[in-house]
Design an enzyme around this catalytic site. Structure first.
Site, PDB file in Angstrom:
ATOM      1  N   GLN A  16      -4.024  -5.240   7.255  1.00 50.93           N
ATOM      2  CA  GLN A  16      -5.002  -6.222   6.791  1.00 50.93           C
ATOM      3  C   GLN A  16      -5.105  -7.437   7.692  1.00 50.93           C
ATOM      4  OE1 GLN A  16      -7.278  -5.923   4.563  1.00 50.93           O
ATOM      5  NE2 GLN A  16      -6.570  -3.912   3.902  1.00 50.93           N
ATOM      6  N   HIS A  28       0.877  -1.169   0.000  1.00 47.70           N
ATOM      7  CA  HIS A  28       0.000   0.000   0.000  1.00 47.70           C
ATOM      8  C   HIS A  28       0.921   1.227   0.000  1.00 47.70           C
ATOM      9  CE1 HIS A  28      -2.758   2.959   1.798  1.00 47.70           C
ATOM     10  NE2 HIS A  28      -3.766   2.147   1.516  1.00 47.70           N
ATOM     11  N   CYS A  61      -4.745   1.897  -3.715  1.00 42.75           N
ATOM     12  CA  CYS A  61      -3.562   2.585  -3.160  1.00 42.75           C
ATOM     13  C   CYS A  61      -2.311   1.721  -3.292  1.00 42.75           C
ATOM     14  CB  CYS A  61      -3.755   2.985  -1.709  1.00 42.75           C
ATOM     15  SG  CYS A  61      -5.078   4.167  -1.482  1.00 42.75           S
ATOM     16  N   ASP A 103       3.539  -4.162   7.889  1.00 39.62           N
ATOM     17  CA  ASP A 103       2.273  -3.459   7.775  1.00 39.62           C
ATOM     18  C   ASP A 103       1.203  -4.508   8.059  1.00 39.62           C
ATOM     19  OD1 ASP A 103      -0.120  -2.416   6.943  1.00 39.62           O
ATOM     20  OD2 ASP A 103       0.679  -1.496   5.120  1.00 39.62           O
ATOM     21  N   LYS A 146      -9.891  -1.247  10.760  1.00 33.87           N
ATOM     22  CA  LYS A 146      -9.910  -2.501  10.004  1.00 33.87           C
ATOM     23  C   LYS A 146     -10.046  -3.693  10.952  1.00 33.87           C
ATOM     24  CE  LYS A 146      -6.979  -0.545   6.410  1.00 33.87           C
ATOM     25  NZ  LYS A 146      -7.722  -0.383   5.167  1.00 33.87           N
TER      26      LYS A 146
HETATM   27  N1  PMP Z   1      -1.649  -0.609   4.631  1.00 38.59           N
HETATM   28  C1  PMP Z   1      -2.568  -1.453   4.140  1.00 38.59           C
HETATM   29  C2  PMP Z   1      -2.154  -2.842   3.743  1.00 38.59           C
HETATM   30  C3  PMP Z   1      -3.890  -1.034   4.019  1.00 38.59           C
HETATM   31  O1  PMP Z   1      -4.796  -1.879   3.513  1.00 38.59           O
HETATM   32  C4  PMP Z   1      -4.238   0.283   4.417  1.00 38.59           C
HETATM   33  C5  PMP Z   1      -5.663   0.775   4.287  1.00 38.59           C
HETATM   34  N2  PMP Z   1      -6.262   0.511   3.060  1.00 38.59           N
HETATM   35  C6  PMP Z   1      -3.247   1.100   4.941  1.00 38.59           C
HETATM   36  C7  PMP Z   1      -1.968   0.625   5.033  1.00 38.59           C
HETATM   37  C8  PMP Z   1      -3.547   2.498   5.390  1.00 38.59           C
HETATM   38  O2  PMP Z   1      -4.341   2.464   6.537  1.00 38.59           O
HETATM   39  P1  PMP Z   1      -4.945   3.820   7.142  1.00 38.59           P
HETATM   40  O3  PMP Z   1      -5.614   4.523   6.001  1.00 38.59           O
HETATM   41  O4  PMP Z   1      -5.887   3.348   8.196  1.00 38.59           O
HETATM   42  O5  PMP Z   1      -3.800   4.608   7.697  1.00 38.59           O
END
Ligand code: PMP
Length: 424
Positions: free
Chosen positions: A220, A140, A382, A217, A243
């Site tokens: 998920q 991401h 993203c 990270d 999440k």
């Molecule tokens: N990393 C991953 C793997 C994600 O799926 C996401 C959210 N789609 C993020 C980072 C970013 O998370 P946040 O917008 O809650 O900061």
């Protein structure tokens, strides 16, 4: 806040998604006259009554600023905040070697980490000129851009651990990238764009052997109860409450205390200092040192309630339920001509199905699914570099949570089949 708030929700029963769904007020609605099948959980999960109640109770009975007051409400709020820290640490397997810093989410946590490694008001920074940062090609943007910026500011270089044409990461490719200069490996536990889970334990072990600081990270995976920082042996992990059935705008960076102590604070101000004069300041110990300003205390109380909720789901077969939903979805979508599922292999994927059609744009599929009551996400998720690497512009992504049913998976499959038929 009372630790029993979100426990015993499921009693002794095996996870029954219909029973779980009844605990989520938002799921009780129809969309376009159809019962809502909410399959956008990789973007944000919904929040159960237990979490909403915990937050409301805090705001109605305990709300006050933390760490600064001698009065009863301030002490209660401080106790709730610190109890929340202990609860979330427990969920993610933190032990005595770890500390947890509350943030506004994964993005905030990874920026705090990457920038904090570059700047060091006292002592040696963790990242210096000539260092190498390895970031996987699955990431991401939140686990890529902070490292791009950190590399630029430190005079370090960024190396990408590229996936193969199918989007899989291989340990031998990491071995080939590691060098005496490798300082960081940053990698996701589960790719949000494809659902693919890299062989994390092996990758982390190889990187740690080479002396790298390992960062995962866990955005998920945390909601699936799959993050255990002590067992994984990672140095840092970042995640978001929204999440894992918790509120938006809260999250955490958990990591090795000795490394967190070497991060430069980025948010200077109240709460994070020891003594201050007109000319200078000394900083508090962890965790306050990295938590300047008034945090979202009510949200963090909700995050702790969500942590208990996930632990409870996990004890009642959450993983098996999610795996069964995914297997059902893959099986059904596979029958649709011209549809390609990314990373269909169940052994390597989490509760996400990401797919592309030969002829129909994901936004068109997503729009028709919405009309059928099915909420999915479409786009690049993203993860533009990964999409480009896979030769794809965008995908349709269905992602599952505890409250999803097999009937909703059937609703998805039928909706995709009829969308493709409609546009052909
Ligand atoms: N990393 C991953 C793997 C994600 O799926 C996401 C959210 N789609 C993020 C980072 C970013 O998370 P946040 O917008 O809650 O900061």
């Amino acid at each position: 806040m009372n630790d029993a708030v979100a426990t015993a929700i499921l009693g002794d029963a095996v996870l029954d998604p219909r029973e779980v769904a009844r605990q989520f007020p938002v799921l009780e609605q129809s969309v376009h006259g159809k019962p809502l099948a909410y399959l956008d959980n990789a973007a944000t999960t919904q929040t159960p009554a237990a979490v909403l109640d915990a937050m409301r109770r805090f705001e109605q009975h305990d709300r006050a600023n933390i760490h600064r007051g001698v009065h009863t409400l301030s002490q209660r709020a401080t106790d709730a905040f610190e109890a929340a820290r202990a609860t979330v640490k427990r969920l993610v397997g933190a032990d005595g070697r770890h500390e947890l810093i509350f943030t506004s989410g994964t993005t905030d946590a990874l920026n705090l980490l990457a920038q904090g490694m570059v700047l060091a008001p006292e002592g040696e920074p963790l990242l210096r000129a000539g260092d190498e940062i390895i970031v996987s090609g699955l990431e991401h943007h939140a686990n890529l851009i902070p490292w791009q910026q950190a590399a630029r500011r430190a005079g370090a270089s960024l190396r990408i651990l590229k996936p193969d044409a199918e989007g899989r990461i291989h340990v031998q490719d990491l071995r080939a990238l590691l060098s005496n200069h490798t300082r960081v490996l940053a990698i996701t536990q589960c790719a949000n764009a494809t659902g693919y889970c890299p062989p994390l334990r092996e990758l982390l072990a190889v990187a740690a052997d080479a002396g790298a600081i390992t960062v995962i990270d866990a955005a998920q995976s945390v909601g699936h109860g799959q993050l255990d920082v002590a067992a994984l042996g990672c140095d840092f992990a970042a995640f978001s409450a929204h999440k894992m059935y918790g509120p938006m705008g809260t999250g955490a960076l958990v990591g090795r205390r000795d490394l967190l102590e070497r991060l430069a604070p980025l948010r200077f101000g109240g709460d994070m200092v020891d003594t201050v004069s007109f000319e200078e300041a000394t900083f508090a110990d962890l965790p306050a040192r990295l938590e300047g300003g008034t945090p979202n205390v009510g949200g963090i109380v909700g995050m702790a309630a969500a942590a208990r909720y996930v632990a409870d789901l996990n004890a009642h077969g959450l993983s098996a339920h999610l795996a069964a939903l995914r297997a059902h979805g893959v099986e059904g979508l596979r029958q649709i001509p011209g549809l390609r599922i990314l990373n269909p292999d169940a052994a390597e994927a989490e509760a996400i199905i990401s797919f592309v059609s030969d002829n129909v744009h994901p936004h068109d599929i997503g729009t028709l699914l919405d009309e059928a009551g099915v909420a999915v996400r479409t786009g690049h998720h993203c993860a533009q570099p990964l999409m480009r690497h896979l030769g794809i512009v965008a995908t349709t992504r269905a992602s599952f949570a505890a409250y999803n049913t097999h009937q909703q998976v059937d609703q998805l499959i039928a909706g995709v089949a009829s969308a493709i038929k409609f546009f052909q």
